[in-house]
Design a protein around this motif. Sequence first.
Motif, PDB file in Angstrom:
ATOM      1  N   HIS A 117       0.877  -1.158   0.000  1.00 50.79           N
ATOM      2  CA  HIS A 117       0.000   0.000   0.000  1.00 50.79           C
ATOM      3  C   HIS A 117       0.918   1.212   0.000  1.00 50.79           C
ATOM      4  N   PRO A 118       0.748   2.152  -0.928  1.00 47.68           N
ATOM      5  CA  PRO A 118       1.743   3.216  -1.086  1.00 47.68           C
ATOM      6  C   PRO A 118       1.902   4.109   0.138  1.00 47.68           C
ATOM      7  N   LEU A 119       0.846   4.328   0.903  1.00 46.10           N
ATOM      8  CA  LEU A 119       0.995   5.177   2.080  1.00 46.10           C
ATOM      9  C   LEU A 119       1.754   4.452   3.182  1.00 46.10           C
ATOM     10  N   ARG A 120       1.560   3.158   3.300  1.00 44.93           N
ATOM     11  CA  ARG A 120       2.346   2.384   4.271  1.00 44.93           C
ATOM     12  C   ARG A 120       3.821   2.420   3.876  1.00 44.93           C
ATOM     13  N   LEU A 121       4.090   2.294   2.586  1.00 40.49           N
ATOM     14  CA  LEU A 121       5.468   2.357   2.112  1.00 40.49           C
ATOM     15  C   LEU A 121       6.072   3.727   2.399  1.00 40.49           C
ATOM     16  N   ALA A 122       5.327   4.795   2.144  1.00 36.77           N
ATOM     17  CA  ALA A 122       5.818   6.153   2.418  1.00 36.77           C
ATOM     18  C   ALA A 122       6.140   6.322   3.891  1.00 36.77           C
ATOM     19  N   GLU A 123       5.273   5.817   4.757  1.00 40.86           N
ATOM     20  CA  GLU A 123       5.497   5.933   6.194  1.00 40.86           C
ATOM     21  C   GLU A 123       6.762   5.190   6.633  1.00 40.86           C
ATOM     22  N   GLU A 124       6.916   3.959   6.160  1.00 40.57           N
ATOM     23  CA  GLU A 124       8.030   3.131   6.628  1.00 40.57           C
ATOM     24  C   GLU A 124       9.381   3.684   6.177  1.00 40.57           C
ATOM     25  N   ILE A 125       9.474   4.112   4.920  1.00 42.59           N
ATOM     26  CA  ILE A 125      10.751   4.640   4.435  1.00 42.59           C
ATOM     27  C   ILE A 125      11.050   5.985   5.093  1.00 42.59           C
ATOM     28  N   ALA A 126      10.034   6.806   5.303  1.00 35.64           N
ATOM     29  CA  ALA A 126      10.239   8.080   5.992  1.00 35.64           C
ATOM     30  C   ALA A 126      10.693   7.851   7.431  1.00 35.64           C
ATOM     31  N   LEU A 127      10.093   6.884   8.109  1.00 34.75           N
ATOM     32  CA  LEU A 127      10.495   6.562   9.474  1.00 34.75           C
ATOM     33  C   LEU A 127      11.949   6.113   9.514  1.00 34.75           C
ATOM     34  N   ASN A 176      18.885   6.005   0.993  1.00 37.73           N
ATOM     35  CA  ASN A 176      18.849   6.059  -0.470  1.00 37.73           C
ATOM     36  C   ASN A 176      17.680   5.173  -0.889  1.00 37.73           C
ATOM     37  N   TRP A 177      16.630   5.751  -1.459  1.00 42.91           N
ATOM     38  CA  TRP A 177      15.469   4.921  -1.778  1.00 42.91           C
ATOM     39  C   TRP A 177      15.518   4.440  -3.213  1.00 42.91           C
ATOM     40  N   GLY A 178      15.634   3.124  -3.376  1.00 41.44           N
ATOM     41  CA  GLY A 178      15.505   2.487  -4.676  1.00 41.44           C
ATOM     42  C   GLY A 178      14.170   1.771  -4.740  1.00 41.44           C
ATOM     43  N   ALA A 179      13.428   1.985  -5.813  1.00 36.26           N
ATOM     44  CA  ALA A 179      12.120   1.359  -5.980  1.00 36.26           C
ATOM     45  C   ALA A 179      12.079   0.603  -7.297  1.00 36.26           C
ATOM     46  N   GLY A 180      11.362  -0.512  -7.303  1.00 38.89           N
ATOM     47  CA  GLY A 180      11.264  -1.306  -8.513  1.00 38.89           C
ATOM     48  C   GLY A 180       9.918  -1.984  -8.633  1.00 38.89           C
ATOM     49  N   ARG A 181       9.649  -2.460  -9.839  1.00 35.14           N
ATOM     50  CA  ARG A 181       8.403  -3.181 -10.099  1.00 35.14           C
ATOM     51  C   ARG A 181       8.489  -4.614  -9.607  1.00 35.14           C
ATOM     52  N   GLY A 182       9.695  -5.209  -9.663  1.00 36.60           N
ATOM     53  CA  GLY A 182       9.842  -6.635  -9.419  1.00 36.60           C
ATOM     54  C   GLY A 182       9.680  -7.408 -10.710  1.00 36.60           C
ATOM     55  N   ASN A 183      10.255  -8.608 -10.757  1.00 37.76           N
ATOM     56  CA  ASN A 183      10.144  -9.409 -11.985  1.00 37.76           C
ATOM     57  C   ASN A 183       9.927 -10.888 -11.714  1.00 37.76           C
ATOM     58  N   ASP A 184       9.593 -11.238 -10.477  1.00 35.20           N
ATOM     59  CA  ASP A 184       9.390 -12.642 -10.127  1.00 35.20           C
ATOM     60  C   ASP A 184       7.901 -12.964 -10.208  1.00 35.20           C
ATOM     61  N   PRO A 233      14.252  11.729   0.435  1.00 34.51           N
ATOM     62  CA  PRO A 233      15.525  11.052   0.165  1.00 34.51           C
ATOM     63  C   PRO A 233      15.791  10.964  -1.338  1.00 34.51           C
ATOM     64  N   PRO A 234      17.061  10.858  -1.724  1.00 37.83           N
ATOM     65  CA  PRO A 234      17.368  10.630  -3.144  1.00 37.83           C
ATOM     66  C   PRO A 234      16.723   9.330  -3.603  1.00 37.83           C
ATOM     67  N   VAL A 235      16.253   9.322  -4.843  1.00 38.09           N
ATOM     68  CA  VAL A 235      15.417   8.233  -5.355  1.00 38.09           C
ATOM     69  C   VAL A 235      15.974   7.710  -6.667  1.00 38.09           C
ATOM     70  N   TRP A 236      15.970   6.382  -6.792  1.00 36.21           N
ATOM     71  CA  TRP A 236      16.337   5.715  -8.033  1.00 36.21           C
ATOM     72  C   TRP A 236      15.273   4.675  -8.377  1.00 36.21           C
ATOM     73  N   LEU A 237      15.032   4.481  -9.667  1.00 32.13           N
ATOM     74  CA  LEU A 237      14.134   3.430 -10.119  1.00 32.13           C
ATOM     75  C   LEU A 237      14.946   2.331 -10.795  1.00 32.13           C
ATOM     76  N   ALA A 238      14.675   1.077 -10.421  1.00 35.04           N
ATOM     77  CA  ALA A 238      15.313  -0.050 -11.096  1.00 35.04           C
ATOM     78  C   ALA A 238      14.774  -0.129 -12.520  1.00 35.04           C
ATOM     79  N   SER A 239      15.670  -0.057 -13.498  1.00 38.21           N
ATOM     80  CA  SER A 239      15.263  -0.054 -14.910  1.00 38.21           C
ATOM     81  C   SER A 239      16.202  -0.970 -15.684  1.00 38.21           C
ATOM     82  N   SER A 240      15.650  -2.048 -16.211  1.00 38.60           N
ATOM     83  CA  SER A 240      16.469  -3.025 -16.925  1.00 38.60           C
ATOM     84  C   SER A 240      16.095  -3.160 -18.390  1.00 38.60           C
ATOM     85  N   SER A 241      14.799  -3.207 -18.679  1.00 32.79           N
ATOM     86  CA  SER A 241      14.370  -3.391 -20.066  1.00 32.79           C
ATOM     87  C   SER A 241      14.542  -2.090 -20.840  1.00 32.79           C
ATOM     88  N   PRO A 242      14.698  -2.186 -22.161  1.00 36.63           N
ATOM     89  CA  PRO A 242      14.806  -0.954 -22.969  1.00 36.63           C
ATOM     90  C   PRO A 242      13.624  -0.022 -22.783  1.00 36.63           C
TER      91      PRO A 242
END
Length: 352
Positions: free
Chosen positions: A98-108, A118-126, A184-193
Amino acid sequence: MNLTTGLAAPARERLQFGVLQFFSWPGRKHSLSTVYERALNRIDIMERSGAYEAVWLAEHHFTTYSVSPSVSVMGTLVAARTERLRIGTAVSLAPMYHPLRLAEEIALLDVISGGRVNWGAGRGNDPGEFKVFGLDLDSSYAKFRENVDIVLRAWQDERLTYRGEFHTFEDVEVLPKPLQRPHPPVWLASSSPDAIAWSAAAGHSILMDPHSTHADIGVKYAAYRAGLADAGHSVEGRITPMARLIAVAPTDEEAREIAVRGAQWTVGSMSDPSRRKYSKRLRPGAPPPDEGARRGAVDRYVDDVIIHGSPARVAERIQALQEQIGLHYLLCAPLSHSSFLLLTNEVIPKLV
């Protein structure tokens, strides 16, 4: 909404190092407590050495490939044991929260660590993770992008009002806010073109994966930089961590043996039946990859993905990647503890 470009690069560009920390449980040979203790001991060494900018904690579910279902919980433990080392997520699997739970936990985590996230976020691929969590692979990109947008707005807006495809919120005060402002500084995991092209067009900073060949990483990074420029986004000062599997030993031969074992474990984990049975890429009832295909996959990792060799050889290979593909932040994934120690004590001092 554009993301920050990450931490500002020094005026004189230098090679930076982080560790992509997995919590692998190969063969379940030791207790999980031992797995976690060894990883935390490694992080203690990272803190003392001063060689690394950050430890980046991997998140996975339902697999012994890495038993780390909560980067927030593990990050809190790291924060309590360290003072200097930054704490990265590589990555928070944003569609599964849930995005608000995620926002709370990383902010905490950012607050209690003194602003070291350093916040890295991704879609996942499994596909197994998506199946168990009841998520649809086809809509996961859209949900990932919306959830990241919500997290960033929750951090920056005093009160959040949001109407999206998956979530609607009205006048919600999301607390705490991160200590780092605006976030916090943010990066997105990006692998596919396609993911790289979208991130570049939107001006997002990216993390690059540990499974592509060195040549592919170079091609993708060049395309990313070109995409940024075409969209009018600055390339200067933008940090792009590139994850690489690493095996170091006193001799090249010993290092190759570590690389082979690491490749075998990685390929075996990726083709595990519990993961494959959910994959849309395989027809129902399809047999597992034959031995020849497995050997080919292992050879690919050893020859073209893993940086391996003696300390001198590994240092030379890293320097070559600096020149060939623009490597400037090496996100190391050591394939053994001895590799980590040699990397810390003998390789990095040659490069900084």
